[in-house]
Enzyme design. Structure first.
Site, PDB file in Angstrom:
ATOM      1  N   GLU A  55     -69.894-113.080 -56.970  1.00  0.00           N
ATOM      2  CA  GLU A  55     -68.596-113.167 -57.634  1.00  0.00           C
ATOM      3  C   GLU A  55     -67.563-112.873 -56.559  1.00  0.00           C
ATOM      4  O   GLU A  55     -67.742-111.945 -55.766  1.00  0.00           O
ATOM      5  CB  GLU A  55     -68.489-112.147 -58.762  1.00  0.00           C
ATOM      6  CG  GLU A  55     -67.115-112.054 -59.389  1.00  0.00           C
ATOM      7  CD  GLU A  55     -67.011-110.973 -60.458  1.00  0.00           C
ATOM      8  OE1 GLU A  55     -65.948-110.326 -60.533  1.00  0.00           O
ATOM      9  OE2 GLU A  55     -67.981-110.755 -61.218  1.00  0.00           O
ATOM     10  N   GLU A  60     -57.141-108.857 -58.344  1.00  0.00           N
ATOM     11  CA  GLU A  60     -57.160-108.128 -59.615  1.00  0.00           C
ATOM     12  C   GLU A  60     -56.031-107.107 -59.562  1.00  0.00           C
ATOM     13  O   GLU A  60     -55.756-106.532 -58.507  1.00  0.00           O
ATOM     14  CB  GLU A  60     -58.486-107.404 -59.828  1.00  0.00           C
ATOM     15  CG  GLU A  60     -59.652-108.332 -60.075  1.00  0.00           C
ATOM     16  CD  GLU A  60     -60.932-107.565 -60.332  1.00  0.00           C
ATOM     17  OE1 GLU A  60     -61.333-107.468 -61.504  1.00  0.00           O
ATOM     18  OE2 GLU A  60     -61.511-107.056 -59.351  1.00  0.00           O
TER      19      GLU A  60
END
Length: 181
Positions: A55, A60
């Site tokens: 991933e 974020e």
């Protein structure tokens, strides 16, 4: 049973790629429990389920923080807990997320390079000899995009409903690749 409706866009089954330069121009609103993310997942997961096939978190952001995070998740980092050699991420990049920013990723066969507004902010290199058993580098397969605005969770904390709604606005997603001659 969920108290909030969140949304996102993903390109699974529609667009995936291997290697190239990604640029995502976005701005965000802030709220307690807000967790917008720009990330990538493997189209087919050739090394197994999460996190074995990898991933890539391009960006974020949590709550009202003035920082953003870049992270990779792999068998090497999440299962075997090798988080410092090389570092699996960085969480101290300052950005005014309420303004337009271009979050970038240069994806090469041997290194991932993150950028914010064209400035390099983090590198995750492939370490020779760690792939056979440890799967430190599953980033040799097609990945697709997920652009999401999540709410709540153990990392981001509780949502304050009086601070909603909250949005992430994406202006564009660009992928640049060198074509074989």
């Amino acid at each position: 049973d969920r108290p909030f409706l969140t949304g996102g866009v993903e390109s699974k089954g529609k667009f995936s790629f291997t290697y190239g330069k990604v640029e995502i121009r976005a701005k965000k609103e802030c709220a307690s429990g807000a967790w917008p993310a720009l990330w990538m997942m493997p189209e087919d997961g050739v090394y197994g389920g999460w996190p074995h096939s990898g991933e890539i978190d391009i960006m974020e952001h949590l709550n009202y923080d003035s920082i953003i995070h870049h992270t990779v998740h792999t068998r090497y980092t999440n299962v075997l807990k090798n988080t410092s050699n090389p570092p699996r991420g960085i969480g101290n990049i300052r950005a005014d997320v309420t303004e337009w920013n271009v979050y970038g990723l240069e994806w090469h066969p041997d290194v991932l390079i993150w950028t914010v507004n064209g400035v390099e902010t983090f590198r995750y290199p492939r370490i020779e000899g760690l792939d056979d058993e440890m799967k430190q580098w599953p980033f040799d397969q097609p990945f697709y995009f997920i652009l999401s605005q999540q709410l709540g969770g153990s990392w981001v904390g509780k949502v304050k409903p009086d601070e909603l709604p909250v949005s992430m606005i994406v202006d564009y997603v660009r992928v640049h690749q060198k074509l074989d001659e």
